[in-house]
Design a protein around this motif. Structure first.
Motif, PDB file in Angstrom:
ATOM      1  N   ALA A 201       0.835  -1.199   0.000  1.00  0.00           N
ATOM      2  CA  ALA A 201       0.000   0.000   0.000  1.00  0.00           C
ATOM      3  C   ALA A 201       0.871   1.250   0.000  1.00  0.00           C
ATOM      4  O   ALA A 201       1.928   1.291   0.610  1.00  0.00           O
ATOM      5  N   GLY A 202       0.419   2.262  -0.723  1.00  0.00           N
ATOM      6  CA  GLY A 202       1.153   3.523  -0.772  1.00  0.00           C
ATOM      7  C   GLY A 202       0.837   4.293  -2.031  1.00  0.00           C
ATOM      8  O   GLY A 202      -0.084   3.971  -2.780  1.00  0.00           O
ATOM      9  N   THR A 203       1.610   5.315  -2.280  1.00  0.00           N
ATOM     10  CA  THR A 203       1.446   6.154  -3.466  1.00  0.00           C
ATOM     11  C   THR A 203       2.665   5.962  -4.351  1.00  0.00           C
ATOM     12  O   THR A 203       3.796   6.036  -3.883  1.00  0.00           O
ATOM     13  N   TYR A 204       2.415   5.694  -5.619  1.00  0.00           N
ATOM     14  CA  TYR A 204       3.478   5.430  -6.582  1.00  0.00           C
ATOM     15  C   TYR A 204       3.356   6.403  -7.747  1.00  0.00           C
ATOM     16  O   TYR A 204       2.258   6.777  -8.148  1.00  0.00           O
ATOM     17  N   THR A 205       4.484   6.802  -8.293  1.00  0.00           N
ATOM     18  CA  THR A 205       4.521   7.671  -9.465  1.00  0.00           C
ATOM     19  C   THR A 205       5.265   6.939 -10.568  1.00  0.00           C
ATOM     20  O   THR A 205       6.322   6.352 -10.329  1.00  0.00           O
ATOM     21  N   GLY A 206       4.677   6.983 -11.778  1.00  0.00           N
ATOM     22  CA  GLY A 206       5.328   6.299 -12.883  1.00  0.00           C
ATOM     23  C   GLY A 206       4.612   6.546 -14.192  1.00  0.00           C
ATOM     24  O   GLY A 206       3.699   7.363 -14.286  1.00  0.00           O
ATOM     25  N   ASP A 207       5.046   5.841 -15.203  1.00  0.00           N
ATOM     26  CA  ASP A 207       4.473   5.965 -16.538  1.00  0.00           C
ATOM     27  C   ASP A 207       3.514   4.814 -16.782  1.00  0.00           C
ATOM     28  O   ASP A 207       3.669   3.722 -16.245  1.00  0.00           O
ATOM     29  N   MET A 208       2.489   5.071 -17.615  1.00  0.00           N
ATOM     30  CA  MET A 208       1.519   4.048 -17.958  1.00  0.00           C
ATOM     31  C   MET A 208       1.394   3.989 -19.474  1.00  0.00           C
ATOM     32  O   MET A 208       1.310   5.016 -20.142  1.00  0.00           O
ATOM     33  N   THR A 209       1.393   2.785 -20.002  1.00  0.00           N
ATOM     34  CA  THR A 209       1.226   2.577 -21.439  1.00  0.00           C
ATOM     35  C   THR A 209      -0.102   1.885 -21.675  1.00  0.00           C
ATOM     36  O   THR A 209      -0.392   0.857 -21.067  1.00  0.00           O
ATOM     37  N   CYS A 210      -0.935   2.473 -22.524  1.00  0.00           N
ATOM     38  CA  CYS A 210      -2.233   1.895 -22.872  1.00  0.00           C
ATOM     39  C   CYS A 210      -2.252   1.572 -24.351  1.00  0.00           C
ATOM     40  O   CYS A 210      -1.749   2.343 -25.173  1.00  0.00           O
TER      41      CYS A 210
END
Length: 94
Positions: free
Chosen positions: A40-49
């Motif tokens: 559990a927590g907050t994550y920052t990153g890139d997402m590819t759709c």
């Protein structure tokens, strides 16, 4: 003399056996976290759709992962994309 040497030998054996059986235990003093609370927590990153073979990359998105119980998490995604295909902020149970 032999009796004294035998006495010291027996005492040394007893001391050695006592120290072996009273060595460190296998228990950890630290409590273990359930798997859901561990991630559990907050994550920052890139997402590819990928939609119908067209791939889009969204950079620097913040994802929230919340533990609902010991083995379940909810993942909250921010809104992303461009109108009219924009996805609004949503929560996805896993």
């Amino acid at each position: 003399m032999k009796r004294t040497a035998a006495f010291f030998t027996v005492m040394m054996l007893l001391a050695g056996i006592t120290s072996v059986f009273s060595s460190c235990s296998d228990k950890d003093d630290e409590p273990s976290l359930p798997a859901a609370e561990y991630v559990a927590g907050t994550y920052t990153g890139d997402m590819t759709c990928s939609v119908m073979g067209n791939e889009s990359v969204f950079e620097d998105l913040t994802f929230n992962v919340d533990a609902t119980d010991d083995a379940t998490v909810d993942i909250t995604l921010p809104s992303f994309g461009n109108p009219p295909m924009q996805c609004r902020r949503s929560t996805y149970p896993t």
